[in-house]
Scaffold this active site. Structure first.
Site, PDB file in Angstrom:
ATOM      1  N   SER A   1      -3.928  17.944   6.649  1.00 40.47           N
ATOM      2  CA  SER A   1      -5.071  17.506   5.843  1.00 40.47           C
ATOM      3  C   SER A   1      -5.644  16.248   6.492  1.00 40.47           C
ATOM      4  CB  SER A   1      -4.625  17.195   4.411  1.00 40.47           C
ATOM      5  OG  SER A   1      -5.627  16.503   3.689  1.00 40.47           O
TER       6      SER A   1
ATOM      7  N   TYR B   1       0.510  12.899  -2.357  1.00 37.41           N
ATOM      8  CA  TYR B   1      -0.086  13.937  -1.508  1.00 37.41           C
ATOM      9  C   TYR B   1      -0.245  13.424  -0.079  1.00 37.41           C
ATOM     10  CZ  TYR B   1      -3.328  17.563   0.088  1.00 37.41           C
ATOM     11  OH  TYR B   1      -3.934  18.585   0.779  1.00 37.41           O
TER      12      TYR B   1
END
Length: 256
Positions: free
Chosen positions: A147, A160
């Site tokens: 990501s 995250y």
């Protein structure tokens, strides 16, 4: 030499975790359009079957396999079954992931453990199970979904960020340990894409305006934008690419 088959995946079997929808399904579709035979994975049998039916309706060769990527015994049984029924797994895409947003000081321990199991443990468990099959064959491609949060931070998503930073470094570690056996392990790092997980952000006019101003390409990503990068990393075109994280983010990681 670039030929008509350089980017083709004809005859190769690709397992994509967390592929009942969103980015995982788009990645599967792209690999299938390049000729790969597909095995989709998810925990919800009904949702998975709908995804399988949709891709079959597009003329792709696809099967579904329900298993929990966070449970070692299920992962090993599933990998054994897939190889027994469909042949050697040539391409693995570790896509299964989870996002939870809240201030770090309010983040429950149980949510932390669930997020880490889904985002990090699954990459280790499925990656290791498949690599053990690939090593004796001397070949294989593993693509871990990272990501932009593997590099950059935002408020209220610290766990995250930690998980995707871990996936980035696990990808490099896999490449180091498994590269000598003919396995290429790379990461694919999506930026901000329109998916079920980001629907609230897409609808947030203030956030969307900020994001468009922050992104050189001046738009949200569409999941189909990821397909070409996945095909590249799965194909012979990336034969000497190993331990790399390819960001597909409209330029977000290139600008302050």
């Amino acid at each position: 030499m670039i030929t008509s088959t350089t980017f083709r995946l004809d005859g190769r079997l690709a397992l994509i975790t967390g592929s009942s929808g969103g980015i995982g399904l788009a990645l599967a579709r792209g690999l299938g359009q390049a000729g790969a035979r597909l095995v989709l994975n998810g925990r919800n049998a009904a949702k998975l079957e709908r995804a399988v039916a949709a891709l079959r309706g597009e003329g792709l060769q696809v099967q579904g396999h329900v298993f929990d990527v966070t449970q070692a015994n299920e992962v090993q049984a599933a990998v054994d079954a897939i190889e027994g029924e469909h042949g050697a797994i040539d391409v693995l895409v570790n896509n299964a992931g989870l996002q939870k947003r809240m201030p770090l000081h309010d983040f429950p321990e149980a949510d932390w453990r669930e997020l880490m199991q889904t985002n990090v443990d699954s990459v280790f468990l499925v990656g290791q199970a498949v690599a053990r099959k690939m090593i004796p064959r001397g070949r294989g491609r593993i693509i871990n979904i990272c990501s932009v949060q593997s590099e950059l931070g935002r408020p209220n998503i610290a766990p995250y960020m930690a998980s995707k930073g871990a996936v980035k470094m696990l990808t490099k570690g896999m490449a180091i340990d498994w590269g000598p056996y003919g396995i290429n392990v790379n990461g694919l790092g999506p930026g901000y894409f329109k998916t079920e997980l980001t629907e609230k952000l897409v609808q947030d006019e203030q956030f969307s305006a900020w994001l468009l101003g922050r992104t050189p390409s001046r738009r949200w990503g569409d999941v189909d934008d990821l397909a070409g990068a996945a095909v590249f990393l799965a194909s012979d075109a990336s034969a000497f690419v190993n331990g790399h994280i390819l960001y597909v983010d409209g330029g977000v990681t290139a600008t302050l």
